[in-house]
Enzyme design. Sequence first.
Site, PDB file in Angstrom:
ATOM      1  N   ILE A 133       0.842  -1.158   0.010  1.00 34.14           N
ATOM      2  CA  ILE A 133      -0.035   0.062   0.062  1.00 34.14           C
ATOM      3  C   ILE A 133       0.880   1.279   0.027  1.00 34.14           C
ATOM      4  CG2 ILE A 133      -1.841  -1.113   1.062  1.00 34.14           C
ATOM      5  CD1 ILE A 133      -1.004   0.588   3.626  1.00 34.14           C
ATOM      6  N   ASP A 134       2.279   1.174   0.232  1.00 33.06           N
ATOM      7  CA  ASP A 134       3.007   2.474   0.608  1.00 33.06           C
ATOM      8  C   ASP A 134       3.256   2.722  -0.759  1.00 33.06           C
ATOM      9  OD1 ASP A 134       2.938   1.602   3.274  1.00 33.06           O
ATOM     10  OD2 ASP A 134       4.715   0.452   3.128  1.00 33.06           O
TER      11      ASP A 134
ATOM     12  N   MET B  83      -0.446   5.696   6.749  1.00 31.80           N
ATOM     13  CA  MET B  83       0.876   4.867   6.760  1.00 31.80           C
ATOM     14  C   MET B  83       1.554   5.011   5.611  1.00 31.80           C
ATOM     15  SD  MET B  83      -0.747   0.789   7.277  1.00 31.80           S
ATOM     16  CE  MET B  83      -0.764   0.261   9.265  1.00 31.80           C
TER      17      MET B  83
ATOM     18  N   ARG C 108       5.250   3.913   5.551  1.00 27.68           N
ATOM     19  CA  ARG C 108       6.526   3.592   6.392  1.00 27.68           C
ATOM     20  C   ARG C 108       7.309   4.894   6.149  1.00 27.68           C
ATOM     21  NH1 ARG C 108       9.720  -1.720   4.543  1.00 27.68           N
ATOM     22  NH2 ARG C 108       8.844  -1.019   2.501  1.00 27.68           N
TER      23      ARG C 108
ATOM     24  N   GLU D  38       2.961   8.472   8.770  1.00 25.48           N
ATOM     25  CA  GLU D  38       3.611   7.980   9.850  1.00 25.48           C
ATOM     26  C   GLU D  38       4.996   8.257  10.124  1.00 25.48           C
ATOM     27  OE1 GLU D  38       2.717   3.774   9.944  1.00 25.48           O
ATOM     28  OE2 GLU D  38       3.942   3.499   8.277  1.00 25.48           O
TER      29      GLU D  38
ATOM     30  N   GLN E 159      -6.474   1.079   6.287  1.00 27.72           N
ATOM     31  CA  GLN E 159      -5.766   1.195   4.773  1.00 27.72           C
ATOM     32  C   GLN E 159      -5.495  -0.305   4.044  1.00 27.72           C
ATOM     33  OE1 GLN E 159      -3.148   4.812   5.415  1.00 27.72           O
ATOM     34  NE2 GLN E 159      -3.406   3.945   7.300  1.00 27.72           N
TER      35      GLN E 159
HETATM   36  O1  F6P Z   1       4.169  -1.681   4.560  1.00 29.50           O
HETATM   37  C1  F6P Z   1       2.801  -1.755   4.817  1.00 29.50           C
HETATM   38  C2  F6P Z   1       2.567  -1.247   6.378  1.00 29.50           C
HETATM   39  O2  F6P Z   1       1.245  -1.053   6.401  1.00 29.50           O
HETATM   40  C3  F6P Z   1       2.977   0.105   6.303  1.00 29.50           C
HETATM   41  O3  F6P Z   1       2.513   1.461   5.849  1.00 29.50           O
HETATM   42  C4  F6P Z   1       3.349   0.088   8.010  1.00 29.50           C
HETATM   43  O4  F6P Z   1       4.094   1.015   8.593  1.00 29.50           O
HETATM   44  C5  F6P Z   1       3.333  -1.206   8.368  1.00 29.50           C
HETATM   45  O5  F6P Z   1       2.979  -1.876   7.267  1.00 29.50           O
HETATM   46  C6  F6P Z   1       2.672  -1.707   9.467  1.00 29.50           C
HETATM   47  O6  F6P Z   1       2.837  -3.033   9.727  1.00 29.50           O
HETATM   48  P1  F6P Z   1       2.122  -4.274  10.656  1.00 29.50           P
HETATM   49  O7  F6P Z   1       1.103  -4.766   9.998  1.00 29.50           O
HETATM   50  O8  F6P Z   1       3.246  -5.045  11.264  1.00 29.50           O
HETATM   51  O9  F6P Z   1       1.507  -3.128  11.654  1.00 29.50           O
END
Ligand code: F6P
Length: 361
Positions: free
Chosen positions: A138-139, A181, A183, A234, A281
């Site tokens: 999704i990023d 989100m 990353r 984030e 999301q």
């Molecule tokens: O890489 C996808 C993502 O949703 C990022 O946007 C987010 O930082 C991370 O994964 C969240 O990961 P988790 O599902 O381990 O909380």
Amino acid sequence: MYKQIGVLTGGGDAPGLNAVIRAAVRTATGEFGMKCIGIEDSFEGILGDPKIIKLTKKSVGGILSRGGTILGTRNRGSFCKIVDGKLFFPEMPIEEALENLKKLEIEALIVIGGEGTLAIAEQFRKHNFPVIGVPKTIDNDLSATEFTFGFHTAIDIATEALDRLHTTAASHDRIMILEVMGRNTGWIALHSGLAGSADIILVPEIPFSFDSILAKIQEREKSGSKFTNIVVAEGAVEVGTQPIYLDPEALRLGGVGSHLRRRIEAATGKESRCVVLGHLQRGGSPNAFDRMLGTNFGACAVRALANGQTGKMVALKAGEVITVPLKDAIENIKSVNVEGQLVRTARDIGISFAAPNEAKL
Ligand code: F6P
């Protein structure tokens, strides 16, 4: 031609994973007469006692619109480690995986995932095991493809959230902050901020100044707009600081929205609220674009394997699906171009990125 191929999904789930699986299975079993095996829970499914399921045209029926992945996934496998603040996969027991694949009579792999998953796929190529990657996240932070599937659904959800926050912000004269989100990239924040009419967009690529945030709020107050909508990625950082983590040990980002809310309320005396959109999301049904892109990626990945390609990733370039070397795909993260057209457009229509020198831009 391979008699039997394996399909697996790795990393965080993204809307459209099932569209890829369905298209891959229909293409492989139909046009190319290959059998398909689904490997469960990412690479974990080919370690130890393998966890697999037979995939047929029938078994993938009705999954196109379903969220998640019917194969299960892991974004922190048993062999994943954090080294020097980065996720790292030094312990992937590739020999064990290859041995299991041989026993299971799986001759080639389709690996659907983001940066980390595709880095493991590249290890299979290095061991001469045929593999094709499919970019998912999704990023939207994979450099070799214009878009990853999942991204457009995520921005639809973030845009709807901003629309909804707009009316409540305006009714109460509040500062509303939406944390999304992404990353260490700001694609979701940038696209949804433009589509959802944010007043301030904070992305990791443009470190923000708290004073610039306050200046934008004051500018709006003076012009008669008593509310402000902020979308913050984030991974967004204030100048000279580090990203905020919910769980620093596990490198889980989160918390910048609440942090800003407290400071803005204290500095302006205006009521402020923060909404963290989180996994909303990622969950649920993919939108039409992600179903279409996932389907095209899945079919193209199988055709690439059938044509003898390996060590490649399918990628979207100028509306066409092409293949690029896996190693190019995982080398660099795709960040928002701070001089790019979208950032320029946002500034032209009065959106602030709260850069320290924003007023002069
Ligand atoms: O890489 C996808 C993502 O949703 C990022 O946007 C987010 O930082 C991370 O994964 C969240 O990961 P988790 O599902 O381990 O909380």
